[in-house]
Motif scaffolding. Structure first.
Motif, short mmCIF file in Angstrom:
data_model
loop_
_atom_site.label_atom_id
_atom_site.label_comp_id
_atom_site.label_asym_id
_atom_site.label_seq_id
_atom_site.Cartn_x
_atom_site.Cartn_y
_atom_site.Cartn_z
N VAL A 316 6.57 3.03 -5.03
CA VAL A 316 5.26 4.04 -4.76
C VAL A 316 3.99 3.57 -4.70
CG1 VAL A 316 4.50 6.37 -5.95
CG2 VAL A 316 6.78 5.74 -5.11
N VAL A 317 4.25 2.93 -6.68
CA VAL A 317 2.68 2.91 -6.50
C VAL A 317 1.87 1.34 -5.95
CG1 VAL A 317 1.52 1.22 -8.90
CG2 VAL A 317 3.14 3.15 -8.73
N LEU A 318 2.76 0.22 -4.99
CA LEU A 318 2.48 -0.80 -4.37
C LEU A 318 2.20 0.11 -3.08
CD1 LEU A 318 5.10 -3.75 -5.11
CD2 LEU A 318 1.97 -3.67 -5.52
N LEU A 319 2.51 0.99 -2.30
CA LEU A 319 2.86 1.27 -0.72
C LEU A 319 1.35 2.58 -1.06
CD1 LEU A 319 5.73 1.66 0.23
CD2 LEU A 319 4.33 0.96 0.94
N ALA A 320 1.02 3.13 -2.13
CA ALA A 320 0.76 4.67 -2.64
C ALA A 320 -1.01 4.14 -3.08
CB ALA A 320 0.88 5.68 -3.72
N PHE A 340 -13.56 7.68 14.60
CA PHE A 340 -11.87 8.73 14.10
C PHE A 340 -11.91 6.93 14.48
CE2 PHE A 340 -7.05 9.35 13.94
CZ PHE A 340 -7.55 9.82 13.19
N PRO A 341 -11.35 6.57 13.61
CA PRO A 341 -10.29 4.85 12.67
C PRO A 341 -9.39 4.71 13.22
CG PRO A 341 -11.27 5.35 10.68
CD PRO A 341 -12.27 6.26 11.74
N ARG A 342 -9.09 4.14 14.74
CA ARG A 342 -7.73 4.03 14.98
C ARG A 342 -6.69 3.31 13.82
NH1 ARG A 342 -7.92 4.26 21.48
NH2 ARG A 342 -10.02 3.11 20.78
N SER A 343 -7.56 2.35 13.60
CA SER A 343 -7.03 1.12 13.08
C SER A 343 -6.25 1.43 11.54
CB SER A 343 -8.20 0.33 12.49
OG SER A 343 -9.04 0.52 11.98
N HIS A 344 -7.07 2.98 11.13
CA HIS A 344 -6.73 2.67 9.60
C HIS A 344 -5.39 3.80 9.69
CE1 HIS A 344 -10.72 2.01 8.86
NE2 HIS A 344 -10.99 2.17 7.45
N LEU A 345 -5.39 5.12 10.83
CA LEU A 345 -4.90 5.85 11.53
C LEU A 345 -3.04 4.34 11.99
CD1 LEU A 345 -3.03 7.77 11.53
CD2 LEU A 345 -4.00 8.02 14.00
N ALA A 346 -3.50 3.46 11.69
CA ALA A 346 -2.16 2.65 12.49
C ALA A 346 -1.48 1.64 11.15
CB ALA A 346 -2.66 1.39 13.49
N GLY A 347 -3.04 1.34 10.28
CA GLY A 347 -2.35 1.30 8.72
C GLY A 347 -1.06 1.84 8.07
N LEU A 348 -2.20 3.08 7.98
CA LEU A 348 -1.40 4.21 7.27
C LEU A 348 0.07 4.39 7.79
CD1 LEU A 348 -4.01 7.24 6.99
CD2 LEU A 348 -2.69 5.85 4.54
N ILE A 349 0.71 4.74 9.27
CA ILE A 349 1.87 4.61 9.88
C ILE A 349 2.71 2.94 9.39
CG2 ILE A 349 2.85 4.52 12.08
CD1 ILE A 349 0.42 5.85 13.55
N GLY A 350 1.74 2.15 9.38
CA GLY A 350 2.44 1.13 9.09
C GLY A 350 3.05 1.17 6.90
N LEU A 351 2.35 1.76 6.65
CA LEU A 351 2.46 1.80 5.12
C LEU A 351 4.20 3.00 5.44
CD1 LEU A 351 -0.86 1.86 3.29
CD2 LEU A 351 0.96 0.34 3.10
N ALA A 352 4.04 3.86 5.69
CA ALA A 352 4.91 4.40 6.03
C ALA A 352 6.13 3.72 6.47
CB ALA A 352 5.44 5.93 6.71
N VAL A 353 5.87 3.03 7.43
CA VAL A 353 7.05 2.15 7.50
C VAL A 353 8.02 1.49 6.69
CG1 VAL A 353 8.07 0.33 9.58
CG2 VAL A 353 6.82 2.38 10.40
N LEU A 354 6.65 0.81 6.09
CA LEU A 354 6.86 -0.01 5.20
C LEU A 354 8.55 0.92 4.30
CD1 LEU A 354 4.48 -2.77 4.17
CD2 LEU A 354 6.89 -2.83 4.61
N ALA A 355 7.89 1.82 3.51
CA ALA A 355 8.16 2.92 2.62
C ALA A 355 10.00 2.35 2.37
CB ALA A 355 7.65 4.70 2.60
N PRO A 356 11.04 2.78 3.86
CA PRO A 356 12.05 3.25 3.39
C PRO A 356 12.86 1.80 3.04
CG PRO A 356 11.58 3.71 5.70
CD PRO A 356 9.49 3.57 4.97
N LEU A 357 11.65 0.47 3.61
CA LEU A 357 12.29 -1.09 3.68
C LEU A 357 11.76 -1.25 2.11
CD1 LEU A 357 11.44 -1.94 7.05
CD2 LEU A 357 13.46 -1.49 5.91
N ALA A 358 11.30 -0.92 1.04
CA ALA A 358 10.80 -1.21 -0.43
C ALA A 358 11.52 -1.46 -1.40
CB ALA A 358 9.20 -0.25 -0.47
N THR A 359 12.06 -0.58 -0.93
CA THR A 359 13.19 -0.96 -2.15
C THR A 359 14.40 -2.21 -1.82
OG1 THR A 359 15.56 0.45 -1.70
CG2 THR A 359 13.62 1.44 -2.52
N GLY A 360 14.33 -2.89 -0.43
CA GLY A 360 15.16 -3.86 0.11
C GLY A 360 14.64 -5.74 -0.38
#
Length: 396
Positions: A316-320, A340-360
């Motif tokens: 949570v800390v490393l992603l938040a 509206f910087p789409r790169s930031h939105l893409a970065g946030l989506i990338g972090l969301a994708v990482l979330a379920p993989l983080a504990t691995g």
């Protein structure tokens, strides 16, 4: 010595902005310590309750700093009496900062008294300084003082209480303080202020807030360097150290490569600089700075156990941290540049994708992954800005 006030307000000239003075930079040193205290407190109490308490203290620290930033936007810090005010605020700020780790324990009253002394004392000074020189802003500070006095009562009551009651009372105090600007400091008999009443020198405030971002980023480097120096050398430690440094550079790049300068220019030219100062700098910088502070905690976690298992709290800390930063910078750009910087939105989506993989992953690898996303956002923004520059040059 100070019986009769002369006009202590800054003298403004068209097409010029006030430089940040040395006394303002000296005052900021207290908040370098404050940011360090907050990140260490969060690391020590890495629980939902610990995060809530640290978050509340972070809001208070930011609020007392940004209110002082507004004051030095109006008042001339080179005037001896204003300089003395800054030094008195520094002393109170140092007392407040030293109490942060134990604010919800034995030093709650010290924290509350120091905070209220800064907030109310500064506003009383403004009433004294403005009473014969700026009627509109004098009335504004009558309203501000009334609101801060009410919130101050809750701060002091919280300092006298313990446990959940302290948290509740201080929560009310924070709600009062943070809602007051958006409500125009409405006060019975005095009405409310409008953003047009807040005569802001935009470039100065933009520079002050940019310097606070530097303070926060500097704290991440301080934590990273101090922790790395005490650890035995290993591949995991070096990897986590490198990822932490790269993340700090990427966060700096995202904010300072173009956004800060563009925002400052838009701010200075705005027909309603008070609205931008209130929204973009007083409120929206909060998630941005919080992201840096949380990232510093994540860096320390990754360095301490680079090859271990990523538990839920560490994930949570490393992603938040990066998520808060990108979200804050996205809002900042949207308000100040209408982009509206789409790169930031893409970065946030990338972090969301990482979330379920983080504990691995290991903490070091998760840190590398989040740093890579921040670098991608920074690179995308730089390329976009350069394309815009080329288009502007080639346009007829």
């Amino acid at each position: 010595m100070f019986g009769a006030t002369k006009d202590l307000q800054r003298t403004r000239h068209e097409h010029e902005h006030h430089r940040v003075t040395f006394i303002e930079l000296f005052f900021d040193l207290v908040f370098v310590f404050a940011i360090t205290q907050l990140s260490h407190s969060l690391l020590k109490h890495l629980t939902p309750m610990g995060a809530l308490e640290t978050g509340l203290l972070f809001l208070a620290v930011w609020w007392v700093w940004i209110f002082t930033c507004w004051i030095t936007n109006w008042m001339d810090p080179e005037q001896p009496v204003v300089r003395l005010l800054m030094l008195a605020l520094m002393l109170a700020g140092l007392l407040m900062t030293t109490s942060l780790p134990e604010a919800f324990e034995d030093k709650g009253m010290l924290f509350a008294c120091a905070f209220v002394a800064m907030q109310v004392g500064r506003s009383l000074f403004m009433l004294w300084a403005l009473r014969r020189h700026n009627e509109r802003n004098y009335r504004n500070f009558l309203r501000i003082t009334a609101w801060l006095t009410v919130s101050g009562a809750f701060w002091i009551a919280g300092g006298l209480s313990e446990g959940a009651m302290r948290l509740a009372l201080w929560g009310v105090a924070v709600a009062i303080e943070f809602s007051s600007p958006s409500l125009g400091f409405w006060t019975p008999g005095l009405g409310r202020s409008t953003t047009a009443d807040w005569d802001v020198e935009g470039a100065h405030m933009a520079e002050r807030c940019a310097l606070f971002v530097i303070i926060a980023l500097g704290e991440t480097l301080l934590v990273t360097g101090a922790t790395f120096a005490e650890l035995p050398m290993s591949v995991g430690v070096v990897t986590a150290f490198g990822a932490s440094f790269v993340a700090s550079v990427a966060m700096w790049w995202i904010y300072f490569d173009a956004a800060a300068e563009r925002a400052s220019t838009h701010f200075a030219r705005s027909d309603d600089p008070g609205r931008i100062a209130r929204l973009a700098y007083t409120y929206i910088h909060l998630p941005l700075i919080a992201g840096v502070v949380v990232s510093a905690v994540g860096d320390e976690l990754a360095l301490a156990h680079p090859d271990g298992h990523v538990d839920v709290k560490s994930a949570v800390v490393l992603l938040a941290g990066p998520a808060l930063y990108l979200f804050g910078d996205l809002l900042f750009r949207r308000v100040t540049t209408q982009r509206f910087p789409r790169s930031h939105l893409a970065g946030l989506i990338g972090l969301a994708v990482l979330a379920p993989l983080a504990t691995g992953l290991t903490p070091a690898l998760l840190s590398v992954a989040t740093s890579t996303l921040l670098v991608a956002v920074a690179a995308s923004e730089s390329l976009s800005r350069r394309r815009e520059a080329r288009s502007a040059v080639s346009a007829p």
